[in-house]
Design an enzyme around this catalytic site. Structure first.
Site, mmCIF file in Angstrom:
data_model
loop_
_atom_site.group_PDB
_atom_site.id
_atom_site.type_symbol
_atom_site.label_atom_id
_atom_site.label_comp_id
_atom_site.label_asym_id
_atom_site.label_seq_id
_atom_site.Cartn_x
_atom_site.Cartn_y
_atom_site.Cartn_z
ATOM 1 N N PRO A 105 8.591 3.142 2.834
ATOM 2 C CG PRO A 105 6.876 1.987 3.927
ATOM 3 C CD PRO A 105 7.553 3.332 3.868
ATOM 4 C CB CYS A 106 10.753 0.925 -1.920
ATOM 5 S SG CYS A 106 11.028 -0.852 -1.671
ATOM 6 C CD GLN A 107 7.115 -2.620 0.284
ATOM 7 O OE1 GLN A 107 7.163 -1.430 0.587
ATOM 8 N NE2 GLN A 107 7.610 -3.566 1.047
ATOM 9 C CG PHE A 109 7.276 4.679 -6.218
ATOM 10 C CD1 PHE A 109 6.585 5.382 -7.178
ATOM 11 C CD2 PHE A 109 7.187 5.097 -4.898
ATOM 12 C CE1 PHE A 109 5.818 6.489 -6.834
ATOM 13 C CE2 PHE A 109 6.431 6.205 -4.550
ATOM 14 C CZ PHE A 109 5.734 6.902 -5.520
#
Length: 374
Positions: A105-107, A109
């Site tokens: 998951p990228c949230q 960053f």
């Protein structure tokens, strides 16, 4: 402690030494997709000719779209933090060239979280957990992608260092998804690693052609009302608008901002000096340009430039999926099941665009072919 030792300690293993790598006799690649979501990356890999054997995700609502569209792959609902390398190894066919994909998951960053430290979000550790699984299995190929802001973060630098320490060729770069044929200005950091030969992040195939536009992608879809859905495609559904937001939508111009509205329609925060910089919210897309990045909140008019270019509504779930590169007939829910805007919107916004996954898959197949020929 260096990166290799850190990952080895987390895995409960001795730090391995890089030895000679031999090419698998199999000409095919078998992939396992960790953090698979609804199957965007897996669908792309399969489109390139890679056999996806399994997808793993903690969210069980991803099971139907993953298995309905990624032919022959099984969905496994698991927390990656509790997953062991031996379990992954048992999934790969004997003798196959193994690919482990893991787009955490990228949230933590995301640019939407500026000013918020990722150290306060447990999800940032998931890339380290993926690194542990790589160390425990040491497949021939590895790939991950994330938002550009992760490029110089310690968690990624440690991951890259570990890969190189155990014998991988590693390449990473930031790519625009328009270069892969998407009508979306999405930028992603892509990493590929190989133990069989030089790894290279794939270039796009547009060869300087103008990027695909919103109109080319979704201009042919039938009109629907705000809060409504198409009779034959329940995924072609948009969120309803409050009376105030409907007035704002009607006053909005494609590619414009809330400055186009009469003063009485403007939000109180936009009237303050601190709010004047936030112009890409409560806005419409333009037909003649790619869309902005499709986020998990694309169905919310106030969350970005997600207004339809001419219809008085936000883009639908189906339109967002197409802008993400999913085919028009991708199955997201079983027939007759109620479509949740929030759940499916989150899955679509989090997905790896399939065309990017296909390009990554082709690059690994090229490496395998070149290695076999040498």
């Amino acid at each position: 402690m260096d990166a290799e030792e850190m990952y080895a300690n987390r895995a409960g293993l001795p730090a391995p030494s890089a030895g000679e790598i031999t090419t698998s006799s199999a000409k095919s690649i078998a992939a396992i997709d960790v953090f698979c979501g609804i199957g965007g990356l897996s669908y792309g890999l399969a489109s390139a000719g890679i056999k996806v054997v399994a997808g793993i995700d903690i969210d069980g609502s991803c099971k139907f779209p993953f298995e309905a569209n990624v032919t022959g792959a099984q969905f496994i609902e698991r927390d990656v933090c509790n997953l062991k390398g031996g379990e992954l190894s048992s999934l790969w066919p004997e003798g196959a060239t193994r690919l482990l994909a893991g787009c955490a998951p990228c949230q933590p960053f995301s640019s939407y979280r500026r000013g918020v430290s990722p150290s306060n979000d447990n999800r940032w550790e998931l890339l380290s957990e993926f690194g542990r699984l790589v160390l425990e299995t040491q497949p021939e190929f590895v790939t991950t992608e994330n938002v550009p802001r992760v490029k110089n973060k310690a968690v990624l630098l440690d991951f890259v260092s570990m890969l190189r320490d155990i014998g991988y060729s590693v390449d990473s770069d930031i790519r625009r998804c328009t270069d892969y044929g998407l009508a979306q200005n999405r930028r992603r950091l892509v990493l590929v690693a190989s133990r069989l030969g030089p790894a290279s992040v794939p270039e796009g195939d547009q060869n300087g052609r103008p990027p695909k536009t919103v109109h080319q992608a979704i201009g042919g879809l039938p009109a629907i009302e705000a809060g409504g859905a198409h009779a034959t495609d329940p995924v072609h559904r948009s969120r309803g608008l409050s009376p105030l937001n409907r007035k704002r939508m009607i006053a909005s111009k494609p590619g414009g901002t809330w400055h186009d509205w009469p003063t009485e329609l403007r939000a109180s925060c936009h009237r303050r000096a601190s709010g004047t910089a936030f112009k890409n919210v409560y806005s419409r897309m333009r037909w003649d340009q790619p869309s902005p990045t499709i986020t998990t909140y694309f169905h919310n008019f106030g969350a970005g430039r997600f207004g339809h270019p001419e219809q008085h509504r936000t883009i639908s779930l189906r339109e967002a999926a197409i802008l993400q590169g999913f085919p028009d007939d991708y199955r997201f829910v079983p027939d007759g099941e109620t479509v949740s805007l929030a759940t499916l919107g989150r899955h679509i916004g989090n997905a790896v665009p399939p065309p990017l996954g296909e390009a990554i898959g082709r690059s690994f197949l090229d490496t395998l072919t070149e290695t076999a020929a040498s």
